[in-house]
Design a protein around this motif. Structure first.
Motif: not given
Length: 193
Positions: A76-87, A68-74
């Motif tokens: 980017t202005g959050l206090s923390q953002l965790h990018i994980v492998k899957n749902m 979902l990050m790759d689709k540019e729906v993440g």
């Protein structure tokens, strides 16, 4: 209660009341020093509640799969953002980071997340409170159906009572803060939680 996981739509829906409810929930969370944990998106009600918590000076933690990050729906202005492998990792991390759960209006993804936490609560896998923010009666039909499952003897009334519901965000947060969970089932081992 220091953090709430909020499940909600990646759309804003067809009624301005949904976005207004998201902003009201954000204000109540910030005024109660409760941080937001959510799916990390910048679209729909997800983006509305995250932006409002941030605007009001609150803390927001997003958890989003790389796809979902790759689709540019993440967001980017959050206090923390965790990018994980899957749902699966996303849902597990969101649950771990949260002291309770609220479902706002949303689609099948929102319902899937809600029902997973509801099931885990019913089985005693967690004792965190769970609620529906029933904005503009969005969940009325679902609540009627859940009562039908009780009447048909597929769900116990005490388990349905684990799911709090309110139209007012302040009342829902108060319900969750005062919630008294069922005792853990004896067959659930502590290390399974």
């Amino acid at each position: 209660m220091k953090s709430l996981c909020v499940y909600c739509g990646s759309s804003i829906g067809d009624d301005d009341a949904y976005a207004q409810g998201a902003r009201q929930l954000a204000a109540e969370m910030v005024s109660n020093s409760i941080s937001l944990v959510y799916g990390g998106g910048n679209v729909g009600l997800m983006g509305v509640i995250a932006d409002e918590v941030l605007r009001l000076g609150g803390q927001v933690t997003g958890v989003i799969p790389q796809a979902l990050m790759d689709k540019e729906v993440g967001h980017t202005g959050l206090s923390q953002l965790h990018i994980v492998k899957n749902m699966h990792e996303r849902k597990a991390m969101m649950a771990e980071l949260s002291d309770g759960f609220i479902a706002m209006p949303g689609g099948v993804g929102t319902l899937e997340e809600l029902f997973e936490m509801f099931t885990w609560s019913q089985l005693g896998f967690h004792q965190k409170p769970l609620g529906l923010l029933n904005i503009a009666g969005f969940y009325n039909s679902l609540l009627d159906f859940l009562q039908h499952t009780v009447n048909a003897k597929f769900l116990k009334a005490e388990h349905l009572a684990l799911l709090y519901q309110q139209e007012d965000p302040a009342k829902l947060i108060l319900d969750l803060q005062q919630a008294k969970p069922l005792a853990l089932h004896k067959w659930v081992k502590q290390n399974d939680l």
